[in-house]
Motif scaffolding. Structure first.
Motif, PDB file in Angstrom:
ATOM      1  N   GLY A  57      11.227   5.050  -0.592  1.00  0.00           N
ATOM      2  CA  GLY A  57      10.306   5.845   0.213  1.00  0.00           C
ATOM      3  C   GLY A  57      10.015   5.195   1.548  1.00  0.00           C
ATOM      4  O   GLY A  57       8.955   5.370   2.135  1.00  0.00           O
ATOM      5  N   THR A  58      10.987   4.416   2.039  1.00  0.00           N
ATOM      6  CA  THR A  58      10.847   3.681   3.291  1.00  0.00           C
ATOM      7  C   THR A  58      11.391   4.530   4.440  1.00  0.00           C
ATOM      8  O   THR A  58      12.521   5.000   4.365  1.00  0.00           O
ATOM      9  CB  THR A  58      11.640   2.360   3.206  1.00  0.00           C
ATOM     10  OG1 THR A  58      11.156   1.614   2.091  1.00  0.00           O
ATOM     11  CG2 THR A  58      11.488   1.542   4.462  1.00  0.00           C
ATOM     12  N   PRO A  86       9.752  -3.310  -1.139  1.00  0.00           N
ATOM     13  CA  PRO A  86       8.982  -2.897   0.035  1.00  0.00           C
ATOM     14  C   PRO A  86       8.408  -4.125   0.734  1.00  0.00           C
ATOM     15  O   PRO A  86       7.985  -5.088   0.090  1.00  0.00           O
ATOM     16  CB  PRO A  86       7.868  -2.030  -0.558  1.00  0.00           C
ATOM     17  CG  PRO A  86       8.423  -1.537  -1.864  1.00  0.00           C
ATOM     18  CD  PRO A  86       9.272  -2.676  -2.370  1.00  0.00           C
ATOM     19  N   LEU A  87       8.395  -4.087   2.044  1.00  0.00           N
ATOM     20  CA  LEU A  87       7.931  -5.213   2.845  1.00  0.00           C
ATOM     21  C   LEU A  87       6.484  -5.581   2.519  1.00  0.00           C
ATOM     22  O   LEU A  87       6.155  -6.762   2.403  1.00  0.00           O
ATOM     23  CB  LEU A  87       8.069  -4.860   4.328  1.00  0.00           C
ATOM     24  CG  LEU A  87       8.082  -5.996   5.325  1.00  0.00           C
ATOM     25  CD1 LEU A  87       9.207  -6.979   5.035  1.00  0.00           C
ATOM     26  CD2 LEU A  87       8.235  -5.439   6.740  1.00  0.00           C
ATOM     27  N   GLY A 113       0.285  -8.454  -8.555  1.00  0.00           N
ATOM     28  CA  GLY A 113      -0.445  -7.231  -8.880  1.00  0.00           C
ATOM     29  C   GLY A 113       0.423  -5.994  -9.013  1.00  0.00           C
ATOM     30  O   GLY A 113      -0.100  -4.878  -9.003  1.00  0.00           O
ATOM     31  N   TYR A 114       1.726  -6.173  -9.157  1.00  0.00           N
ATOM     32  CA  TYR A 114       2.655  -5.039  -9.241  1.00  0.00           C
ATOM     33  C   TYR A 114       3.459  -5.114 -10.532  1.00  0.00           C
ATOM     34  O   TYR A 114       4.343  -5.958 -10.673  1.00  0.00           O
ATOM     35  CB  TYR A 114       3.603  -5.039  -8.045  1.00  0.00           C
ATOM     36  CG  TYR A 114       2.889  -5.009  -6.726  1.00  0.00           C
ATOM     37  CD1 TYR A 114       2.370  -3.827  -6.231  1.00  0.00           C
ATOM     38  CD2 TYR A 114       2.704  -6.172  -5.987  1.00  0.00           C
ATOM     39  CE1 TYR A 114       1.689  -3.791  -5.022  1.00  0.00           C
ATOM     40  CE2 TYR A 114       2.036  -6.155  -4.777  1.00  0.00           C
ATOM     41  CZ  TYR A 114       1.535  -4.961  -4.301  1.00  0.00           C
ATOM     42  OH  TYR A 114       0.859  -4.939  -3.104  1.00  0.00           O
ATOM     43  N   ALA A 155       1.610   4.347 -10.950  1.00  0.00           N
ATOM     44  CA  ALA A 155       1.302   5.434 -10.014  1.00  0.00           C
ATOM     45  C   ALA A 155       2.583   6.006  -9.399  1.00  0.00           C
ATOM     46  O   ALA A 155       2.527   6.733  -8.421  1.00  0.00           O
ATOM     47  CB  ALA A 155       0.370   4.938  -8.920  1.00  0.00           C
ATOM     48  N   ASP A 156       3.737   5.663  -9.981  1.00  0.00           N
ATOM     49  CA  ASP A 156       5.053   6.089  -9.493  1.00  0.00           C
ATOM     50  C   ASP A 156       5.398   5.535  -8.114  1.00  0.00           C
ATOM     51  O   ASP A 156       6.210   6.092  -7.387  1.00  0.00           O
ATOM     52  CB  ASP A 156       5.215   7.612  -9.500  1.00  0.00           C
ATOM     53  CG  ASP A 156       5.583   8.133 -10.878  1.00  0.00           C
ATOM     54  OD1 ASP A 156       6.005   7.326 -11.743  1.00  0.00           O
ATOM     55  OD2 ASP A 156       5.475   9.352 -11.099  1.00  0.00           O
ATOM     56  N   ARG A 157       4.795   4.411  -7.764  1.00  0.00           N
ATOM     57  CA  ARG A 157       5.143   3.740  -6.514  1.00  0.00           C
ATOM     58  C   ARG A 157       6.394   2.899  -6.745  1.00  0.00           C
ATOM     59  O   ARG A 157       6.451   2.102  -7.689  1.00  0.00           O
ATOM     60  CB  ARG A 157       4.021   2.822  -6.058  1.00  0.00           C
ATOM     61  CG  ARG A 157       4.397   2.103  -4.779  1.00  0.00           C
ATOM     62  CD  ARG A 157       3.372   1.140  -4.313  1.00  0.00           C
ATOM     63  NE  ARG A 157       3.846   0.578  -3.050  1.00  0.00           N
ATOM     64  CZ  ARG A 157       3.262  -0.412  -2.437  1.00  0.00           C
ATOM     65  NH1 ARG A 157       2.178  -0.951  -2.929  1.00  0.00           N
ATOM     66  NH2 ARG A 157       3.762  -0.870  -1.309  1.00  0.00           N
TER      67      ARG A 157
END
Length: 180
Positions: A57-58, A86-87, A113-114, A155-157
């Motif tokens: 999603g970048t 992701p950065l 935290g991911y 959260a589907d991130r």
């Protein structure tokens, strides 16, 4: 399993590597009486391939953190793995460097935290690129299997995308799916 055949599952790479010192690949190979190792070729900020940017999603032109590794089985190159983050998740962390990560990347992401809760994998076959042929010691016209894995949080991130290229000879991917 026939002699020389390699069967790999994705679960150890998604669930973390408790008790393995962070190297799920070495642990998986050792469980089969083989020797697995890896070399981190490069890591840092880069513009991802279009397909990877889309999965993360970048926006086009935005940089991510990438780690490129060569995986070895019994001293022979068997897989090329590029992992993209992701950065805003990986910048300034061990994911941006070439040093081995104590406890592994999954544990580091969790410490930041991911936590991944879902993954989607796609496997395709294609001809090897010149670079892949050189790194994997393939002949002209040899194919590779490409496994692309997207890991998502609750959260589907998108947390990471892995793009792996491996010669199909003696390779078997195994999937177990819990139903219900």
């Amino acid at each position: 399993m026939s002699v020389g055949e390699w069967v790999s599952t994705s679960v150890p790479y998604l669930a973390g590597s408790a008790g393995t010192g962070g190297d799920a690949w070495a642990a998986e190979a050792a469980a089969e009486g083989r020797r697995g190792s890896q070399r981190i070729v490069r890591a840092g900020e880069t513009e991802p391939p279009e397909a990877v940017a889309e999965l993360l999603g970048t926006p086009a032109g935005q940089h991510v953190i990438a780690r490129r590794r060569i995986m070895y089985l019994d001293g022979e190159p068997c897989e090329l793995t590029d992992t993209y983050y992701p950065l805003d998740i990986a910048a300034g962390s061990g994911l941006a460097g070439t040093a081995k990560i104590r406890g592994g990347a999954i544990r580091l992401l969790a410490d930041l935290g991911y936590a991944g809760v879902r993954a989607r994998e796609e496997v395709t076959a294609r001809l090897a690129t010149d670079h892949e042929r050189e790194q994997l010691r393939l002949a002209a016209g040899d194919p590779v299997l490409q496994l692309t894995r997207l890991t998502l949080d609750g959260a589907d991130r998108p947390l990471q995308v892995d793009v792996m290229a491996m010669p199909p000879r003696r390779q078997k991917l195994r999937y177990e799916i819990k139903i219900g």
